[in-house]
Motif scaffolding. Structure first.
Motif, PDB file in Angstrom:
ATOM      1  N   GLU A 168     -14.169 -23.655  17.202  1.00  0.00           N
ATOM      2  CA  GLU A 168     -13.054 -23.363  16.308  1.00  0.00           C
ATOM      3  C   GLU A 168     -11.768 -23.261  17.113  1.00  0.00           C
ATOM      4  O   GLU A 168     -11.763 -22.774  18.246  1.00  0.00           O
ATOM      5  CB  GLU A 168     -13.308 -22.081  15.533  1.00  0.00           C
ATOM      6  N   LEU A 169     -10.693 -23.750  16.534  1.00  0.00           N
ATOM      7  CA  LEU A 169      -9.397 -23.753  17.218  1.00  0.00           C
ATOM      8  C   LEU A 169      -8.897 -22.324  17.471  1.00  0.00           C
ATOM      9  O   LEU A 169      -8.357 -22.024  18.528  1.00  0.00           O
ATOM     10  CB  LEU A 169      -8.382 -24.540  16.387  1.00  0.00           C
ATOM     11  N   SER A 170      -9.120 -21.461  16.481  1.00  0.00           N
ATOM     12  CA  SER A 170      -8.763 -20.044  16.593  1.00  0.00           C
ATOM     13  C   SER A 170      -9.552 -19.288  15.533  1.00  0.00           C
ATOM     14  O   SER A 170     -10.229 -19.894  14.695  1.00  0.00           O
ATOM     15  CB  SER A 170      -7.260 -19.842  16.386  1.00  0.00           C
ATOM     16  N   SER A 171      -9.442 -17.975  15.546  1.00  0.00           N
ATOM     17  CA  SER A 171     -10.176 -17.184  14.550  1.00  0.00           C
ATOM     18  C   SER A 171      -9.721 -17.493  13.128  1.00  0.00           C
ATOM     19  O   SER A 171     -10.486 -17.352  12.169  1.00  0.00           O
ATOM     20  CB  SER A 171     -10.019 -15.689  14.846  1.00  0.00           C
ATOM     21  N   SER A 172      -8.486 -17.934  12.966  1.00  0.00           N
ATOM     22  CA  SER A 172      -7.990 -18.277  11.631  1.00  0.00           C
ATOM     23  C   SER A 172      -8.401 -19.697  11.215  1.00  0.00           C
ATOM     24  O   SER A 172      -8.145 -20.100  10.079  1.00  0.00           O
ATOM     25  CB  SER A 172      -6.468 -18.139  11.570  1.00  0.00           C
ATOM     26  N   HIS A 173      -8.994 -20.429  12.126  1.00  0.00           N
ATOM     27  CA  HIS A 173      -9.524 -21.771  11.828  1.00  0.00           C
ATOM     28  C   HIS A 173     -11.050 -21.765  11.822  1.00  0.00           C
ATOM     29  O   HIS A 173     -11.684 -22.804  11.978  1.00  0.00           O
ATOM     30  CB  HIS A 173      -9.044 -22.798  12.857  1.00  0.00           C
ATOM     31  N   SER A 174     -11.681 -20.622  11.640  1.00  0.00           N
ATOM     32  CA  SER A 174     -13.137 -20.513  11.733  1.00  0.00           C
ATOM     33  C   SER A 174     -13.814 -21.194  10.545  1.00  0.00           C
ATOM     34  O   SER A 174     -13.186 -21.421   9.493  1.00  0.00           O
ATOM     35  CB  SER A 174     -13.546 -19.040  11.796  1.00  0.00           C
ATOM     36  N   PRO A 175     -15.088 -21.535  10.663  1.00  0.00           N
ATOM     37  CA  PRO A 175     -15.789 -22.271   9.597  1.00  0.00           C
ATOM     38  C   PRO A 175     -15.858 -21.515   8.276  1.00  0.00           C
ATOM     39  O   PRO A 175     -15.975 -22.133   7.214  1.00  0.00           O
ATOM     40  CB  PRO A 175     -17.181 -22.514  10.183  1.00  0.00           C
ATOM     41  N   PHE A 180     -13.573 -20.308   6.671  1.00  0.00           N
ATOM     42  CA  PHE A 180     -12.397 -20.629   5.858  1.00  0.00           C
ATOM     43  C   PHE A 180     -12.482 -22.044   5.264  1.00  0.00           C
ATOM     44  O   PHE A 180     -11.492 -22.546   4.735  1.00  0.00           O
ATOM     45  CB  PHE A 180     -11.116 -20.515   6.693  1.00  0.00           C
ATOM     46  N   ALA A 181     -13.660 -22.662   5.350  1.00  0.00           N
ATOM     47  CA  ALA A 181     -13.789 -24.076   4.967  1.00  0.00           C
ATOM     48  C   ALA A 181     -14.192 -24.278   3.506  1.00  0.00           C
ATOM     49  O   ALA A 181     -14.721 -25.326   3.153  1.00  0.00           O
ATOM     50  CB  ALA A 181     -14.808 -24.762   5.879  1.00  0.00           C
ATOM     51  N   ARG A 182     -13.970 -23.299   2.647  1.00  0.00           N
ATOM     52  CA  ARG A 182     -14.296 -23.446   1.225  1.00  0.00           C
ATOM     53  C   ARG A 182     -13.225 -24.258   0.506  1.00  0.00           C
ATOM     54  O   ARG A 182     -12.031 -24.100   0.750  1.00  0.00           O
ATOM     55  CB  ARG A 182     -14.431 -22.070   0.570  1.00  0.00           C
ATOM     56  N   LEU A 183     -13.662 -25.115  -0.399  1.00  0.00           N
ATOM     57  CA  LEU A 183     -12.759 -25.997  -1.143  1.00  0.00           C
ATOM     58  C   LEU A 183     -11.695 -25.190  -1.903  1.00  0.00           C
ATOM     59  O   LEU A 183     -11.998 -24.162  -2.515  1.00  0.00           O
ATOM     60  CB  LEU A 183     -13.577 -26.833  -2.140  1.00  0.00           C
ATOM     61  N   ASN A 184     -10.445 -25.647  -1.810  1.00  0.00           N
ATOM     62  CA  ASN A 184      -9.288 -25.087  -2.531  1.00  0.00           C
ATOM     63  C   ASN A 184      -8.889 -23.685  -2.075  1.00  0.00           C
ATOM     64  O   ASN A 184      -8.020 -23.065  -2.697  1.00  0.00           O
ATOM     65  CB  ASN A 184      -9.544 -25.069  -4.053  1.00  0.00           C
ATOM     66  N   ARG A 185      -9.485 -23.186  -1.013  1.00  0.00           N
ATOM     67  CA  ARG A 185      -9.103 -21.859  -0.510  1.00  0.00           C
ATOM     68  C   ARG A 185      -7.940 -21.985   0.482  1.00  0.00           C
ATOM     69  O   ARG A 185      -7.785 -22.995   1.163  1.00  0.00           O
ATOM     70  CB  ARG A 185     -10.298 -21.187   0.174  1.00  0.00           C
ATOM     71  N   ARG A 186      -7.145 -20.882   0.607  1.00  0.00           N
ATOM     72  CA  ARG A 186      -5.980 -20.907   1.487  1.00  0.00           C
ATOM     73  C   ARG A 186      -6.030 -19.803   2.538  1.00  0.00           C
ATOM     74  O   ARG A 186      -5.065 -19.604   3.273  1.00  0.00           O
ATOM     75  CB  ARG A 186      -4.699 -20.759   0.660  1.00  0.00           C
ATOM     76  N   GLU A 187      -7.136 -19.062   2.591  1.00  0.00           N
ATOM     77  CA  GLU A 187      -7.237 -17.962   3.546  1.00  0.00           C
ATOM     78  C   GLU A 187      -7.194 -18.488   4.978  1.00  0.00           C
ATOM     79  O   GLU A 187      -7.514 -19.642   5.249  1.00  0.00           O
ATOM     80  CB  GLU A 187      -8.539 -17.171   3.329  1.00  0.00           C
ATOM     81  N   ALA A 201     -17.985 -32.627  -1.690  1.00  0.00           N
ATOM     82  CA  ALA A 201     -16.548 -32.853  -1.839  1.00  0.00           C
ATOM     83  C   ALA A 201     -15.831 -32.300  -0.613  1.00  0.00           C
ATOM     84  O   ALA A 201     -16.273 -31.315  -0.017  1.00  0.00           O
ATOM     85  CB  ALA A 201     -16.025 -32.175  -3.107  1.00  0.00           C
ATOM     86  N   THR A 202     -14.720 -32.943  -0.237  1.00  0.00           N
ATOM     87  CA  THR A 202     -13.970 -32.527   0.957  1.00  0.00           C
ATOM     88  C   THR A 202     -12.462 -32.487   0.689  1.00  0.00           C
ATOM     89  O   THR A 202     -11.948 -33.193  -0.180  1.00  0.00           O
ATOM     90  CB  THR A 202     -14.226 -33.484   2.139  1.00  0.00           C
ATOM     91  N   GLN A 203     -11.789 -31.644   1.468  1.00  0.00           N
ATOM     92  CA  GLN A 203     -10.331 -31.576   1.548  1.00  0.00           C
ATOM     93  C   GLN A 203      -9.949 -31.430   3.012  1.00  0.00           C
ATOM     94  O   GLN A 203     -10.792 -31.113   3.859  1.00  0.00           O
ATOM     95  CB  GLN A 203      -9.808 -30.328   0.823  1.00  0.00           C
ATOM     96  N   GLY A 204      -8.660 -31.621   3.284  1.00  0.00           N
ATOM     97  CA  GLY A 204      -8.148 -31.305   4.607  1.00  0.00           C
ATOM     98  C   GLY A 204      -7.737 -29.845   4.690  1.00  0.00           C
ATOM     99  O   GLY A 204      -7.955 -29.060   3.757  1.00  0.00           O
ATOM    100  N   GLY A 205      -7.147 -29.456   5.822  1.00  0.00           N
ATOM    101  CA  GLY A 205      -6.628 -28.103   5.977  1.00  0.00           C
ATOM    102  C   GLY A 205      -5.392 -27.900   5.118  1.00  0.00           C
ATOM    103  O   GLY A 205      -4.505 -28.761   5.072  1.00  0.00           O
ATOM    104  N   TYR A 206      -5.311 -26.772   4.443  1.00  0.00           N
ATOM    105  CA  TYR A 206      -4.244 -26.524   3.474  1.00  0.00           C
ATOM    106  C   TYR A 206      -2.848 -26.653   4.116  1.00  0.00           C
ATOM    107  O   TYR A 206      -2.568 -26.060   5.163  1.00  0.00           O
ATOM    108  CB  TYR A 206      -4.382 -25.128   2.868  1.00  0.00           C
ATOM    109  N   GLY A 207      -1.987 -27.467   3.463  1.00  0.00           N
ATOM    110  CA  GLY A 207      -0.596 -27.602   3.867  1.00  0.00           C
ATOM    111  C   GLY A 207      -0.403 -28.059   5.299  1.00  0.00           C
ATOM    112  O   GLY A 207       0.562 -27.664   5.962  1.00  0.00           O
ATOM    113  N   SER A 208      -1.316 -28.915   5.804  1.00  0.00           N
ATOM    114  CA  SER A 208      -1.259 -29.316   7.213  1.00  0.00           C
ATOM    115  C   SER A 208      -1.318 -30.836   7.330  1.00  0.00           C
ATOM    116  O   SER A 208      -1.326 -31.557   6.331  1.00  0.00           O
ATOM    117  CB  SER A 208      -2.449 -28.705   7.969  1.00  0.00           C
ATOM    118  N   SER A 209      -1.366 -31.300   8.561  1.00  0.00           N
ATOM    119  CA  SER A 209      -1.582 -32.729   8.839  1.00  0.00           C
ATOM    120  C   SER A 209      -3.020 -32.974   9.295  1.00  0.00           C
ATOM    121  O   SER A 209      -3.318 -34.006   9.894  1.00  0.00           O
ATOM    122  CB  SER A 209      -0.608 -33.202   9.924  1.00  0.00           C
ATOM    123  N   ASP A 210      -3.902 -32.015   8.995  1.00  0.00           N
ATOM    124  CA  ASP A 210      -5.279 -32.061   9.512  1.00  0.00           C
ATOM    125  C   ASP A 210      -6.260 -32.421   8.394  1.00  0.00           C
ATOM    126  O   ASP A 210      -6.440 -31.644   7.439  1.00  0.00           O
ATOM    127  CB  ASP A 210      -5.660 -30.697  10.099  1.00  0.00           C
TER     128      ASP A 210
END
Length: 359
Positions: free
Chosen positions: A58-65, A67-74, A104-113
């Motif tokens: 994980e990139l950081s604790s705020s990028h942990s797995p 937080f990978a739920r669809l449509n979530r912003r935490e 189903a998949t999404q990228g990271g919220y409001g990012s370029s990822d």
């Protein structure tokens, strides 16, 4: 699960108990008649606890797995690994073996990822993994083209597994790997019985229900042993039908026994599959209608005409699963009993494991 030798006779409960040699241990979960239609599109990820998510990094604790739920912003709005390369993965533990019908998949919220393509892997144990295949090859799923649009994919073949792993292949070149996911499906309806290599399960057929022109047998098996007898049915004159695992391949042997009477068609031996001793579930279907026989292993089917053989077979009213009940009855066989698990054994629509459990 420890298997045992026992007879299942639909006509006489007393006879069943007299023939019970050991306790048959059967794990029973939600029962369903084979072929029943049911809805299997529940959201499986959204209610999982944080402990059900894991990843390669994980990139950081705020990028942990977690937080990978669809449509979530935490957190940072999704999972991102420490380094974006093809060795990263995001894993979920569904808690029990589950039927998975869509992802189903999404990228990271409001990012370029975001991830533009990925592989899907599944496992019962979390150690022994298998890749999702479609059209006879490993399937690469098309991913996202931005951070927030949801890309939904209905699986052509449902997956039955406890663990699921998303493996990114490509991602936005101007960003990093970033994922939010959802998985759809339902609790898998299954009954499992285990065999210890010294046991077999005998099903005594109800003679009143036998249709000489039709036989349909279906089951799944899982094993680490390369050899073992899965199914055996024998007649009085040496005739027999045997399904046997030999060096990781599955063979269906039809033997008339009397080569003098039927010299040209005394034996048929069809082999399908390979590396079937990989501790993954494999499905088997044997269909016999008149003289047409279909033998299917993991969606690969061999069709053949029995050329009259089945009209000559003089078979007992017993099916033996997991071994031959009387050692040495057929001298040409390996006589090595099956060591592993069977799931959802059906004979002409009859749930054999359920009968064993109830009786």
């Amino acid at each position: 699960l420890l298997g045992a030798s026992m007879n299942v006779n639909m006509d006489s409960a007393t006879e069943i108990f007299l023939k019970l040699l050991f306790l048959l241990s059967v794990r029973h979960r939600h029962m369903a008649v084979a072929g029943n239609k049911y809805n299997c599109d529940d959201q499986l990820v959204s209610a999982l606890p944080q402990s059900s998510f894991s990843s390669s990094s994980e990139l950081s604790s705020s990028h942990s797995p977690g937080f990978a739920r669809l449509n979530r912003r935490e957190g940072a709005g999704g999972w991102s690994p420490l380094v974006s390369n093809k060795y990263q993965w995001l894993q979920i533990d569904l808690g029990e073996r589950t039927e998975i019908t869509a992802v189903a998949t999404q990228g990271g919220y409001g990012s370029s990822d975001w991830v533009t393509s990925y592989l899907l892997m599944f496992s019962d144990s979390g150690r022994n993994w298998k890749q999702y295949r479609q059209e006879e090859s490993i399937w690469a799923f098309s991913g996202n083209s931005n951070a927030d649009s949801v890309v939904y994919y209905k699986l052509q073949h449902s997956i039955k597994a406890r663990f699921l792993r998303f493996v990114p292949l490509d991602w936005n070149p101007n960003g990093r790997i970033g994922m939010r996911i959802e998985v759809y499906g339902c609790t898998y309806r299954s009954e499992v019985v285990g065999f210890d290599g010294k046991s077999c399960l005998i099903y005594t057929l109800n003679k009143k229900l036998i249709n000489a022109l039709k036989d349909v047998i279906s089951l799944k098996f899982k094993t680490m042993q390369s050899d073992g007898i899965l199914l055996h049915r024998e007649g009085q004159n040496g005739d027999h039908i045997t399904m046997e695992l030999t060096k990781g391949k599955l063979s269906l042997l039809i033997n008339l026994g009397d080569t003098k009477t039927h010299p040209s068609n005394a034996q048929i031996n069809i082999t399908l599959g390979s590396l079937l001793d990989d501790q993954h579930w494999h499905s088997v279907l044997i269909e016999h209608f008149n003289n047409q026989v279909n033998f299917t292993v993991d969606k690969h089917t061999h069709h053949f005409h029995a050329k009259g053989e089945f009209s000559y077979l003089d078979l007992d009213y017993e099916l033996s699963f997991g071994g031959i009940p009387v050692p040495g009855k057929s001298g040409t066989l390996s006589r090595r009993n099956f060591h592993g698990c069977f799931e959802n054994i059906y004979y002409n629509g009859v749930n054999v494991i359920d009968l064993a459990r109830r009786h």
